[in-house]
Design a protein around this motif. Structure first.
Motif, PDB file in Angstrom:
ATOM      1  N   LYS A 110     -15.743 -26.120  -3.793  1.00  0.00           N
ATOM      2  CA  LYS A 110     -14.488 -25.643  -2.991  1.00  0.00           C
ATOM      3  C   LYS A 110     -13.897 -27.330  -1.718  1.00  0.00           C
ATOM      4  O   LYS A 110     -14.978 -26.872  -0.894  1.00  0.00           O
ATOM      5  CB  LYS A 110     -14.596 -24.345  -3.207  1.00  0.00           C
ATOM      6  N   THR A 111     -12.937 -27.397  -1.737  1.00  0.00           N
ATOM      7  CA  THR A 111     -13.407 -28.424  -0.819  1.00  0.00           C
ATOM      8  C   THR A 111     -11.593 -27.880   0.047  1.00  0.00           C
ATOM      9  O   THR A 111     -11.024 -28.790   1.039  1.00  0.00           O
ATOM     10  CB  THR A 111     -13.009 -30.086  -1.070  1.00  0.00           C
ATOM     11  N   GLN A 112     -11.134 -27.126  -0.621  1.00  0.00           N
ATOM     12  CA  GLN A 112      -9.616 -26.640   0.329  1.00  0.00           C
ATOM     13  C   GLN A 112      -9.607 -24.594  -0.096  1.00  0.00           C
ATOM     14  O   GLN A 112     -10.044 -24.802  -1.152  1.00  0.00           O
ATOM     15  CB  GLN A 112      -8.697 -27.282  -0.148  1.00  0.00           C
ATOM     16  N   SER A 113      -9.920 -24.468   0.987  1.00  0.00           N
ATOM     17  CA  SER A 113      -9.506 -23.217   1.318  1.00  0.00           C
ATOM     18  C   SER A 113      -8.914 -21.898   2.696  1.00  0.00           C
ATOM     19  O   SER A 113      -8.813 -23.386   3.279  1.00  0.00           O
ATOM     20  CB  SER A 113     -10.616 -22.221   0.939  1.00  0.00           C
ATOM     21  N   ARG A 114      -8.150 -21.487   2.165  1.00  0.00           N
ATOM     22  CA  ARG A 114      -7.286 -20.688   3.369  1.00  0.00           C
ATOM     23  C   ARG A 114      -8.550 -20.608   4.661  1.00  0.00           C
ATOM     24  O   ARG A 114      -8.163 -20.548   5.381  1.00  0.00           O
ATOM     25  CB  ARG A 114      -6.619 -19.152   2.905  1.00  0.00           C
ATOM     26  N   ASN A 115      -9.140 -19.949   3.330  1.00  0.00           N
ATOM     27  CA  ASN A 115     -10.352 -19.632   4.642  1.00  0.00           C
ATOM     28  C   ASN A 115     -11.962 -20.661   4.702  1.00  0.00           C
ATOM     29  O   ASN A 115     -12.385 -21.050   3.722  1.00  0.00           O
ATOM     30  CB  ASN A 115     -11.437 -18.320   4.098  1.00  0.00           C
ATOM     31  N   MET A 116     -11.970 -20.884   5.531  1.00  0.00           N
ATOM     32  CA  MET A 116     -12.672 -21.952   6.046  1.00  0.00           C
ATOM     33  C   MET A 116     -14.729 -21.335   5.709  1.00  0.00           C
ATOM     34  O   MET A 116     -14.955 -22.737   5.690  1.00  0.00           O
ATOM     35  CB  MET A 116     -13.057 -21.999   7.723  1.00  0.00           C
ATOM     36  N   ASP A 117     -14.590 -20.393   5.288  1.00  0.00           N
ATOM     37  CA  ASP A 117     -15.714 -20.011   5.101  1.00  0.00           C
ATOM     38  C   ASP A 117     -16.371 -19.975   3.689  1.00  0.00           C
ATOM     39  O   ASP A 117     -17.602 -20.262   2.536  1.00  0.00           O
ATOM     40  CB  ASP A 117     -16.950 -17.984   5.329  1.00  0.00           C
ATOM     41  N   GLN A 118     -15.077 -20.389   3.168  1.00  0.00           N
ATOM     42  CA  GLN A 118     -15.658 -20.790   1.337  1.00  0.00           C
ATOM     43  C   GLN A 118     -14.856 -22.568   1.189  1.00  0.00           C
ATOM     44  O   GLN A 118     -15.366 -22.580  -0.185  1.00  0.00           O
ATOM     45  CB  GLN A 118     -14.240 -19.929   1.001  1.00  0.00           C
ATOM     46  N   ILE A 119     -15.106 -23.330   1.987  1.00  0.00           N
ATOM     47  CA  ILE A 119     -15.142 -24.396   2.320  1.00  0.00           C
ATOM     48  C   ILE A 119     -16.643 -24.992   1.625  1.00  0.00           C
ATOM     49  O   ILE A 119     -17.280 -24.687   2.350  1.00  0.00           O
ATOM     50  CB  ILE A 119     -14.436 -25.526   2.526  1.00  0.00           C
TER      51      ILE A 119
END
Length: 187
Positions: free
Chosen positions: A127-136
């Motif tokens: 994942k390169t984009q996500s609302r949550n930074m910890d999911q990048i």
């Protein structure tokens, strides 16, 4: 020459039975087969031959016989009183060798109730984009399943699975495998 005509007629009869029974071709009737292939036989003689060939073909198809099993089965049928002649056994053997896979596929499709898994593909993405930074930069498995019912267009299901779900799936698959092995090996 009579034997050649006889084997052609029997091959035609087996093709007709296959079309009628396994491919649901409603145009193939007993009357058509008798008139086209065995006009010289009485109705009773033809019916007896038709029933015998249907029974033998059903036995061979339902057991999904390989060539060795077929040879043993046909040999037994030729030795049985009222069974097959050696010529009929030879025609059946040749017919089964040429039609086994198509008949097998037809039997499977006729007996399938639900969708079948036709294809599966998967890949791992980051994942390169996500609302949550910890999911990048978290790996994600993307699984695409192709499901189809006989005679209908396939539908595709796409799943996105994180590492925890992959581990959960693998654990469940290992439990299923252990259960199957326990049944197979009698543990």
């Amino acid at each position: 020459m009579a034997e050649l005509d006889s084997s052609k007629s029997l091959t035609g009869l087996l093709n007709g039975i296959t079309q009628s029974v396994y491919y649901n071709n409603l145009e193939i009737t007993e009357e058509l087969l008798k008139n086209e292939l065995y006009p010289g036989l009485s109705q009773e003689e033809f019916k007896a031959l038709l029933d015998k060939m249907k029974g033998v073909l059903k036995s061979v198809a339902s057991a999904d016989m390989d060539l060795n099993q077929l040879e043993v089965f046909l040999t037994a049928q030729t030795k049985k009183q009222g069974g097959l002649s050696p010529e009929q056994a030879a025609v059946l053997s040749k017919f089964w060798k040429n039609h086994k896979s198509k008949i097998r596929d037809s039997v499977i499709n006729q007996n399938r109730w639900e969708n079948a898994l036709c294809n599966i593909s998967w890949r791992v993405d980051l994942k390169t984009q996500s609302r949550n930074m910890d999911q990048i930069n978290v790996p994600v498995a993307v699984v695409e399943l192709e499901l189809a019912k006989s005679g209908k267009e396939s539908e595709f299901v796409c799943l996105e699975v994180d590492e925890a779900k992959v581990n959960y799936i693998l654990q469940n698959m290992a439990e299923i495998e252990d259960g199957i092995n326990g049944i197979v090996h009698g543990n």
